[in-house]
Design a protein around this motif. Sequence first.
Motif, PDB file in Angstrom:
ATOM      1  N   MET A   1     -86.131  40.368  52.373  1.00 31.87           N
ATOM      2  CA  MET A   1     -86.482  39.493  53.513  1.00 31.87           C
ATOM      3  C   MET A   1     -85.641  38.707  53.897  1.00 31.87           C
ATOM      4  O   MET A   1     -84.966  38.401  52.862  1.00 31.87           O
ATOM      5  N   GLU A   2     -85.583  38.175  55.001  1.00 28.94           N
ATOM      6  CA  GLU A   2     -84.551  36.980  55.379  1.00 28.94           C
ATOM      7  C   GLU A   2     -85.113  35.969  56.483  1.00 28.94           C
ATOM      8  O   GLU A   2     -85.872  36.442  57.170  1.00 28.94           O
ATOM      9  N   PHE A   3     -84.689  34.765  56.311  1.00 26.82           N
ATOM     10  CA  PHE A   3     -85.104  33.926  57.327  1.00 26.82           C
ATOM     11  C   PHE A   3     -84.860  34.180  58.900  1.00 26.82           C
ATOM     12  O   PHE A   3     -83.889  34.906  58.966  1.00 26.82           O
ATOM     13  N   ASP A   4     -86.025  34.036  59.486  1.00 30.30           N
ATOM     14  CA  ASP A   4     -85.814  34.272  60.959  1.00 30.30           C
ATOM     15  C   ASP A   4     -86.139  33.381  61.963  1.00 30.30           C
ATOM     16  O   ASP A   4     -85.110  33.113  62.885  1.00 30.30           O
ATOM     17  N   HIS A   5     -87.042  32.548  61.671  1.00 30.01           N
ATOM     18  CA  HIS A   5     -87.376  31.274  62.601  1.00 30.01           C
ATOM     19  C   HIS A   5     -88.248  30.514  61.896  1.00 30.01           C
ATOM     20  O   HIS A   5     -88.835  30.521  60.884  1.00 30.01           O
ATOM     21  N   VAL A   6     -88.327  29.375  62.639  1.00 30.70           N
ATOM     22  CA  VAL A   6     -89.463  28.284  62.511  1.00 30.70           C
ATOM     23  C   VAL A   6     -90.343  28.090  63.703  1.00 30.70           C
ATOM     24  O   VAL A   6     -89.624  28.057  64.749  1.00 30.70           O
ATOM     25  N   GLY A   7     -91.665  28.334  63.545  1.00 33.25           N
ATOM     26  CA  GLY A   7     -92.644  28.476  64.543  1.00 33.25           C
ATOM     27  C   GLY A   7     -93.414  26.965  64.696  1.00 33.25           C
ATOM     28  O   GLY A   7     -93.901  26.541  63.406  1.00 33.25           O
ATOM     29  N   SER A   8     -93.371  26.467  65.840  1.00 33.85           N
ATOM     30  CA  SER A   8     -93.924  25.114  65.988  1.00 33.85           C
ATOM     31  C   SER A   8     -94.936  25.018  67.229  1.00 33.85           C
ATOM     32  O   SER A   8     -94.364  25.410  68.408  1.00 33.85           O
ATOM     33  N   TYR A  60     -90.150  35.271  58.406  1.00 34.14           N
ATOM     34  CA  TYR A  60     -89.332  35.897  57.662  1.00 34.14           C
ATOM     35  C   TYR A  60     -89.012  37.318  58.327  1.00 34.14           C
ATOM     36  O   TYR A  60     -90.215  37.953  58.506  1.00 34.14           O
ATOM     37  N   ARG A  61     -88.003  37.953  58.387  1.00 33.52           N
ATOM     38  CA  ARG A  61     -87.879  39.392  58.951  1.00 33.52           C
ATOM     39  C   ARG A  61     -87.829  39.992  57.837  1.00 33.52           C
ATOM     40  O   ARG A  61     -87.342  40.027  56.692  1.00 33.52           O
ATOM     41  N   VAL A  62     -88.568  41.268  57.862  1.00 34.40           N
ATOM     42  CA  VAL A  62     -89.068  42.280  56.946  1.00 34.40           C
ATOM     43  C   VAL A  62     -88.305  43.500  57.360  1.00 34.40           C
ATOM     44  O   VAL A  62     -88.039  43.694  58.710  1.00 34.40           O
ATOM     45  N   GLN A  63     -88.074  44.682  56.545  1.00 37.11           N
ATOM     46  CA  GLN A  63     -87.502  45.836  57.076  1.00 37.11           C
ATOM     47  C   GLN A  63     -88.492  46.893  57.607  1.00 37.11           C
ATOM     48  O   GLN A  63     -88.356  47.800  58.217  1.00 37.11           O
ATOM     49  N   SER A  64     -89.848  46.688  57.377  1.00 38.19           N
ATOM     50  CA  SER A  64     -90.777  47.557  57.790  1.00 38.19           C
ATOM     51  C   SER A  64     -91.992  46.803  57.920  1.00 38.19           C
ATOM     52  O   SER A  64     -92.428  45.963  57.248  1.00 38.19           O
ATOM     53  N   GLU A  66     -94.783  48.024  56.474  1.00 38.84           N
ATOM     54  CA  GLU A  66     -95.324  48.172  55.180  1.00 38.84           C
ATOM     55  C   GLU A  66     -94.989  47.050  54.319  1.00 38.84           C
ATOM     56  O   GLU A  66     -95.692  46.586  53.436  1.00 38.84           O
ATOM     57  N   ASP A  67     -93.814  46.216  54.537  1.00 36.68           N
ATOM     58  CA  ASP A  67     -93.235  45.129  53.639  1.00 36.68           C
ATOM     59  C   ASP A  67     -94.245  44.198  53.923  1.00 36.68           C
ATOM     60  O   ASP A  67     -94.076  43.317  52.901  1.00 36.68           O
ATOM     61  N   ILE A  68     -94.799  43.908  55.043  1.00 31.75           N
ATOM     62  CA  ILE A  68     -95.703  42.872  55.239  1.00 31.75           C
ATOM     63  C   ILE A  68     -96.825  42.855  54.037  1.00 31.75           C
ATOM     64  O   ILE A  68     -97.245  41.658  53.681  1.00 31.75           O
ATOM     65  N   THR A  69     -97.536  43.946  54.008  1.00 36.32           N
ATOM     66  CA  THR A  69     -98.474  44.142  52.888  1.00 36.32           C
ATOM     67  C   THR A  69     -97.923  43.711  51.599  1.00 36.32           C
ATOM     68  O   THR A  69     -98.509  43.007  50.882  1.00 36.32           O
ATOM     69  N   PHE A 102     -94.547  37.053  58.261  1.00 42.51           N
ATOM     70  CA  PHE A 102     -93.839  38.153  58.229  1.00 42.51           C
ATOM     71  C   PHE A 102     -93.465  39.048  59.362  1.00 42.51           C
ATOM     72  O   PHE A 102     -94.803  39.354  59.813  1.00 42.51           O
ATOM     73  N   VAL A 103     -92.431  39.101  59.632  1.00 38.64           N
ATOM     74  CA  VAL A 103     -92.394  39.875  61.171  1.00 38.64           C
ATOM     75  C   VAL A 103     -91.335  41.119  60.822  1.00 38.64           C
ATOM     76  O   VAL A 103     -90.220  40.901  60.247  1.00 38.64           O
ATOM     77  N   TRP A 104     -91.759  42.383  61.660  1.00 34.17           N
ATOM     78  CA  TRP A 104     -90.960  43.545  61.511  1.00 34.17           C
ATOM     79  C   TRP A 104     -90.853  43.733  63.041  1.00 34.17           C
ATOM     80  O   TRP A 104     -91.604  43.900  63.864  1.00 34.17           O
ATOM     81  N   TRP A 105     -89.385  43.675  63.346  1.00 36.08           N
ATOM     82  CA  TRP A 105     -89.062  43.731  64.700  1.00 36.08           C
ATOM     83  C   TRP A 105     -88.856  45.022  65.202  1.00 36.08           C
ATOM     84  O   TRP A 105     -88.054  45.851  64.497  1.00 36.08           O
ATOM     85  N   ARG A 106     -89.231  45.477  66.349  1.00 35.22           N
ATOM     86  CA  ARG A 106     -89.130  47.079  66.608  1.00 35.22           C
ATOM     87  C   ARG A 106     -87.785  47.284  67.344  1.00 35.22           C
ATOM     88  O   ARG A 106     -87.376  48.183  67.465  1.00 35.22           O
TER      89      ARG A 106
END
Length: 114
Positions: A1-8, A60-64, A66-69, A102-106
């Motif tokens: 996983m890697e940092f993606d953003h801060v949501g406010s 955080y950006r994840v690779q899939s 399934e990684d969210i779970t 945790f977000v997986w971008w299409r």
Amino acid sequence: MEFDHVGSPTTEKKPGETFVAATRVWITNAHRHPFRVEWLRFEPDSPVRGPLREQPHVGYRVQSAEDITKLSRGMKVLLEPFDAGFAVAGFYQTADGANIEFVWWRQDPASLPG
């Protein structure tokens, strides 16, 4: 996983908002913000409640999907993973109270509107 953003959360309309029907939330594209800030404006009938509606979160950006779970095991569920069309995201809270997405971008998020 890697940092993606801060949501406010915000109550103000922001330029370039995109509507996420699954959660009834207007969001901005954090990848077009110089400090990776994503603004979230909730419709009154949004099912999103509690900490996500009232406090910031770290994405955080994840690779899939399934990684969210896998990565969320042991965390309090704030919002089960859902399909936003351009991404799959789930929201959780750590034992010490931090709100995490945790977000997986299409697709490349920089190419999305907003």
